[in-house]
Enzyme design. Structure first.
Site, PDB file in Angstrom:
ATOM      1  N   HIS A   1       0.831  -1.218   0.000  1.00  0.00           N
ATOM      2  CA  HIS A   1       0.000   0.000   0.000  1.00  0.00           C
ATOM      3  C   HIS A   1       0.860   1.261   0.000  1.00  0.00           C
ATOM      4  CE1 HIS A   1      -3.253  -2.758   0.755  1.00  0.00           C
ATOM      5  NE2 HIS A   1      -4.098  -1.772   0.555  1.00  0.00           N
ATOM      6  N   PRO A   2       0.411   2.261  -0.767  1.00  0.00           N
ATOM      7  CA  PRO A   2       1.140   3.533  -0.769  1.00  0.00           C
ATOM      8  C   PRO A   2       0.833   4.316   0.502  1.00  0.00           C
ATOM      9  CG  PRO A   2      -0.863   3.763  -2.045  1.00  0.00           C
ATOM     10  CD  PRO A   2      -0.819   2.328  -1.590  1.00  0.00           C
TER      11      PRO A   2
ATOM     12  N   SER B   1      -6.444   4.447  -5.779  1.00  0.00           N
ATOM     13  CA  SER B   1      -5.870   5.134  -4.627  1.00  0.00           C
ATOM     14  C   SER B   1      -5.983   6.657  -4.770  1.00  0.00           C
ATOM     15  CB  SER B   1      -4.415   4.695  -4.456  1.00  0.00           C
ATOM     16  OG  SER B   1      -3.939   5.141  -3.230  1.00  0.00           O
TER      17      SER B   1
ATOM     18  N   GLU C   1      -9.467   7.574  -3.795  1.00  0.00           N
ATOM     19  CA  GLU C   1      -9.687   7.412  -2.348  1.00  0.00           C
ATOM     20  C   GLU C   1      -9.025   8.535  -1.557  1.00  0.00           C
ATOM     21  OE1 GLU C   1      -9.912   2.629  -3.093  1.00  0.00           O
ATOM     22  OE2 GLU C   1      -8.084   3.496  -2.300  1.00  0.00           O
ATOM     23  N   GLN C   2      -7.783   8.852  -1.929  1.00  0.00           N
ATOM     24  CA  GLN C   2      -7.068   9.901  -1.190  1.00  0.00           C
ATOM     25  C   GLN C   2      -7.747  11.262  -1.421  1.00  0.00           C
ATOM     26  OE1 GLN C   2      -2.938   9.638  -0.547  1.00  0.00           O
ATOM     27  NE2 GLN C   2      -2.751   7.513  -1.224  1.00  0.00           N
TER      28      GLN C   2
ATOM     29  N   VAL D   1      -2.184   1.776   7.137  1.00  0.00           N
ATOM     30  CA  VAL D   1      -3.252   1.611   6.145  1.00  0.00           C
ATOM     31  C   VAL D   1      -4.606   1.868   6.804  1.00  0.00           C
ATOM     32  CG1 VAL D   1      -4.426  -0.006   4.582  1.00  0.00           C
ATOM     33  CG2 VAL D   1      -1.926   0.011   4.701  1.00  0.00           C
TER      34      VAL D   1
ATOM     35  N   CYS E   1      -8.896   2.958   5.541  1.00  0.00           N
ATOM     36  CA  CYS E   1      -9.815   3.166   4.427  1.00  0.00           C
ATOM     37  C   CYS E   1     -10.056   4.672   4.275  1.00  0.00           C
ATOM     38  CB  CYS E   1     -11.122   2.421   4.689  1.00  0.00           C
ATOM     39  SG  CYS E   1     -12.313   2.660   3.372  1.00  0.00           S
TER      40      CYS E   1
HETATM   41  N1  LIG Z   1      -1.898   3.830   3.241  1.00  0.00           N
HETATM   42  C1  LIG Z   1      -3.195   3.657   2.928  1.00  0.00           C
HETATM   43  O1  LIG Z   1      -4.055   3.550   3.773  1.00  0.00           O
HETATM   44  N2  LIG Z   1      -3.476   3.624   1.606  1.00  0.00           N
HETATM   45  C2  LIG Z   1      -4.746   3.300   1.114  1.00  0.00           C
HETATM   46  N3  LIG Z   1      -5.944   3.650   1.804  1.00  0.00           N
HETATM   47  C3  LIG Z   1      -6.911   3.833   0.890  1.00  0.00           C
HETATM   48  O2  LIG Z   1      -8.094   4.042   1.142  1.00  0.00           O
HETATM   49  N4  LIG Z   1      -6.384   3.750  -0.363  1.00  0.00           N
HETATM   50  C4  LIG Z   1      -5.048   3.520  -0.284  1.00  0.00           C
HETATM   51  O3  LIG Z   1      -4.221   3.453  -1.189  1.00  0.00           O
END
Ligand SMILES: NC(=O)N[C@H]1NC(=O)NC1=O
Length: 173
Positions: free
Chosen positions: A72-73, A89, A92-93, A125, A127
């Site tokens: 995961h980033p 991603s 989401e971000q 990580v 959500c």
């Molecule tokens: N680090 C991390 O939580 N990354 C993730 N969270 C999310 O919702 N999308 C992601 O890439």
């Protein structure tokens, strides 16, 4: 993979190759999960696919779960700065507003992310779609106190939430 939306009937008719292409990133950079749930077809609904992913994740070893978290980033990290996030991603971000945080918030998030990775050897990580900058900052601060195994479990529970929302973006019942 370009965004696609499918009915559950269409999902059940996909070839394995296409299924893996379309669902290959519902767990970030981990197409093994899509491959692993192929045997669960036919699915009855989007929720059914999500349950299959959850079950798949639950059966993995701690080493494999660790690997998933490591794929995961960071939130608002270097990959985001360089424009190298997956499409999922990025969305989401942005949904958490991480593209419009103040320099102070970004500095705080980056330094807490570094502290977290130093302690647990995998990134924090969460959500992002269910959070905003303030809840993300307070979650890292509190999760930093956890033990390694607890954090591995919490991280994977967040991966499940992310995956579920990604599946719901693809499958419209
Ligand atoms: N680090 C991390 O939580 N990354 C993730 N969270 C999310 O919702 N999308 C992601 O890439």
């Amino acid at each position: 993979m370009m965004p696609v939306t499918l009915s559950i009937d269409e999902v059940n008719k996909l070839t394995s190759d296409l299924f893996i292409k379309i669902f290959g990133n519902v767990v970030e950079h981990y197409s093994c999960a899509a491959i692993g749930i192929l045997k669960c077809k036919p699915f009855t609904c989007a929720e059914d696919i999500s349950v299959a992913i959850d079950h798949y994740l639950d059966l993995l070893s701690d080493a494999e779960k660790t690997k998933i978290l490591q794929l995961h980033p960071d939130l608002a990290g270097k990959l985001a700065e360089k424009g190298e996030l997956t499409n999922e991603s990025v969305a989401e971000q942005e949904s958490a507003g991480l593209d419009v945080i103040t320099p102070e918030e970004k500095h705080k998030l980056n330094s807490l992310n570094e502290e977290y990775k130093k302690k647990f050897r995998f990134p924090f990580v969460i959500c992002a779609r269910e959070n905003k900058i303030q809840t993300i900052l307070s979650s890292i601060e509190s999760r930093l106190h956890n033990k390694l195994h607890q954090e591995l479990c919490t991280g994977i529970e967040e991966v499940k939430k992310i995956s579920k929302l990604r599946i719901y973006e693809i499958v419209k019942d």
